[in-house]
Design a protein around this motif. Sequence first.
Motif, mmCIF file in Angstrom:
data_model
loop_
_atom_site.group_PDB
_atom_site.id
_atom_site.type_symbol
_atom_site.label_atom_id
_atom_site.label_comp_id
_atom_site.label_asym_id
_atom_site.label_seq_id
_atom_site.Cartn_x
_atom_site.Cartn_y
_atom_site.Cartn_z
ATOM 1 N N ALA A 1 0.795 -1.179 0.064
ATOM 2 C CA ALA A 1 0.124 -0.003 -0.149
ATOM 3 C C ALA A 1 0.883 1.345 0.167
ATOM 4 C CB ALA A 1 -0.804 0.118 1.266
ATOM 5 N N ARG A 2 0.481 2.225 -0.263
ATOM 6 C CA ARG A 2 1.184 3.777 -0.427
ATOM 7 C C ARG A 2 2.025 4.154 0.549
ATOM 8 N NH1 ARG A 2 2.175 7.471 -4.292
ATOM 9 N NH2 ARG A 2 2.586 9.468 -3.562
ATOM 10 N N ALA A 3 1.064 4.098 1.676
ATOM 11 C CA ALA A 3 1.485 4.312 3.158
ATOM 12 C C ALA A 3 2.798 3.474 3.448
ATOM 13 C CB ALA A 3 0.587 4.588 4.034
ATOM 14 N N GLU A 4 2.448 2.007 3.151
ATOM 15 C CA GLU A 4 3.708 1.118 3.567
ATOM 16 C C GLU A 4 4.755 1.220 2.898
ATOM 17 O OE1 GLU A 4 1.074 -2.294 3.108
ATOM 18 O OE2 GLU A 4 0.830 -2.652 5.223
ATOM 19 N N ARG A 5 4.776 1.303 1.703
ATOM 20 C CA ARG A 5 5.980 1.739 0.703
ATOM 21 C C ARG A 5 6.725 2.818 1.160
ATOM 22 N NH1 ARG A 5 8.449 -1.657 -1.678
ATOM 23 N NH2 ARG A 5 6.751 -2.391 -2.928
ATOM 24 N N ARG A 6 5.838 4.069 1.265
ATOM 25 C CA ARG A 6 6.678 5.146 1.872
ATOM 26 C C ARG A 6 7.186 5.041 3.262
ATOM 27 N NH1 ARG A 6 6.327 10.834 1.218
ATOM 28 N NH2 ARG A 6 6.511 12.004 3.215
ATOM 29 N N GLU A 7 6.535 4.301 4.078
ATOM 30 C CA GLU A 7 7.343 3.956 5.278
ATOM 31 C C GLU A 7 8.634 3.213 4.975
ATOM 32 O OE1 GLU A 7 8.690 3.523 9.176
ATOM 33 O OE2 GLU A 7 7.348 5.182 8.088
ATOM 34 N N GLN A 8 8.508 2.069 4.136
ATOM 35 C CA GLN A 8 9.511 1.095 3.930
ATOM 36 C C GLN A 8 10.716 1.875 3.454
ATOM 37 O OE1 GLN A 8 9.702 -0.336 0.222
ATOM 38 N NE2 GLN A 8 11.326 -1.658 0.583
ATOM 39 N N ILE A 9 10.423 3.009 2.350
ATOM 40 C CA ILE A 9 11.539 3.771 1.541
ATOM 41 C C ILE A 9 12.124 4.782 2.902
ATOM 42 C CG2 ILE A 9 12.325 5.543 0.165
ATOM 43 C CD1 ILE A 9 9.585 4.367 -1.634
ATOM 44 N N LEU A 10 11.313 5.454 3.565
ATOM 45 C CA LEU A 10 11.885 5.952 4.538
ATOM 46 C C LEU A 10 12.759 5.123 5.653
ATOM 47 C CD1 LEU A 10 8.936 8.526 5.306
ATOM 48 C CD2 LEU A 10 11.149 9.026 4.603
ATOM 49 N N ALA A 11 12.205 4.285 6.065
ATOM 50 C CA ALA A 11 13.037 3.215 6.976
ATOM 51 C C ALA A 11 14.476 2.756 6.387
ATOM 52 C CB ALA A 11 12.243 1.957 7.519
ATOM 53 N N THR A 12 14.485 2.728 4.955
ATOM 54 C CA THR A 12 15.584 2.246 4.486
ATOM 55 C C THR A 12 16.692 3.383 4.152
ATOM 56 O OG1 THR A 12 14.415 0.607 3.242
ATOM 57 C CG2 THR A 12 16.472 1.170 2.189
ATOM 58 N N HIS B 1 6.631 8.910 -4.536
ATOM 59 C CA HIS B 1 6.396 9.331 -3.066
ATOM 60 C C HIS B 1 7.072 10.572 -2.608
ATOM 61 C CE1 HIS B 1 4.647 5.455 -2.226
ATOM 62 N NE2 HIS B 1 5.364 4.803 -3.080
ATOM 63 N N PHE B 2 8.198 10.712 -3.329
ATOM 64 C CA PHE B 2 8.985 12.036 -3.024
ATOM 65 C C PHE B 2 9.380 12.818 -4.477
ATOM 66 C CE2 PHE B 2 9.669 8.560 0.106
ATOM 67 C CZ PHE B 2 9.291 9.189 1.301
ATOM 68 N N GLU B 3 9.201 14.337 -3.926
ATOM 69 C CA GLU B 3 9.626 15.031 -5.366
ATOM 70 C C GLU B 3 11.118 14.987 -5.675
ATOM 71 O OE1 GLU B 3 7.851 18.825 -4.903
ATOM 72 O OE2 GLU B 3 5.843 18.143 -4.686
ATOM 73 N N SER B 4 11.834 15.013 -4.655
ATOM 74 C CA SER B 4 13.459 15.200 -4.766
ATOM 75 C C SER B 4 14.078 14.527 -3.786
ATOM 76 C CB SER B 4 13.704 16.709 -4.892
ATOM 77 O OG SER B 4 13.475 17.046 -3.633
ATOM 78 N N LYS B 5 15.426 14.393 -3.798
ATOM 79 C CA LYS B 5 16.242 13.671 -2.796
ATOM 80 C C LYS B 5 16.091 14.552 -1.460
ATOM 81 C CE LYS B 5 20.869 13.803 -2.903
ATOM 82 N NZ LYS B 5 22.349 13.443 -3.002
#
Length: 187
Positions: free
Chosen positions: A10-21, A53-57
Amino acid sequence: MSTSDSPRLARAERREQILATATPIFARAGLAGTSLDDIAAAAGVSRMILYRHFESKDDLYRAALQRAAAHLAEAVGDELTEGSVQEMARWAAADPGAFRLLFHQAAREPRFRSEIDELRAGMAEEVRRNLAEVVNDPLWATWAAQLCLTVTVEAIMTWLDLGAPDPVGAAARIDRAAKAVLSSATE
């Protein structure tokens, strides 16, 4: 795992996974030393997924900082109290990348320095308010609050750098160091 093998989240889960990584990668290499390709590869996603999920670095970095600050607030609570030092040490042990990102790496990033300075100033002000009851002189209360925060953060950082030995004993030692600062302000 290739990016095509990455499970659909899900979008929120993917965002969290990316942030955690991204958090420990940014904490280790800094903003300039980290590429979106590094994060995408570690997260098992494509750059295109990152951009969904994110516009830029910078946007990803800011989101990682905000996530780390929110997790810190959850760990220590709304109000900094006597037990906050030990809670901060426990949180740092559980998520050293987030701690390092907030209190070490982000302070070195000119575009994000003001956000971290604001976080630290807010924390120091909370400590100062709590000290106002026991330290009569407002200047000494401000001094003690800022020094207490600095001692706590640097003690935790050094402890993490040494491999986080004896987590239970370390939290108590860091707490005693912070209390020594506070004691010096009440004399």
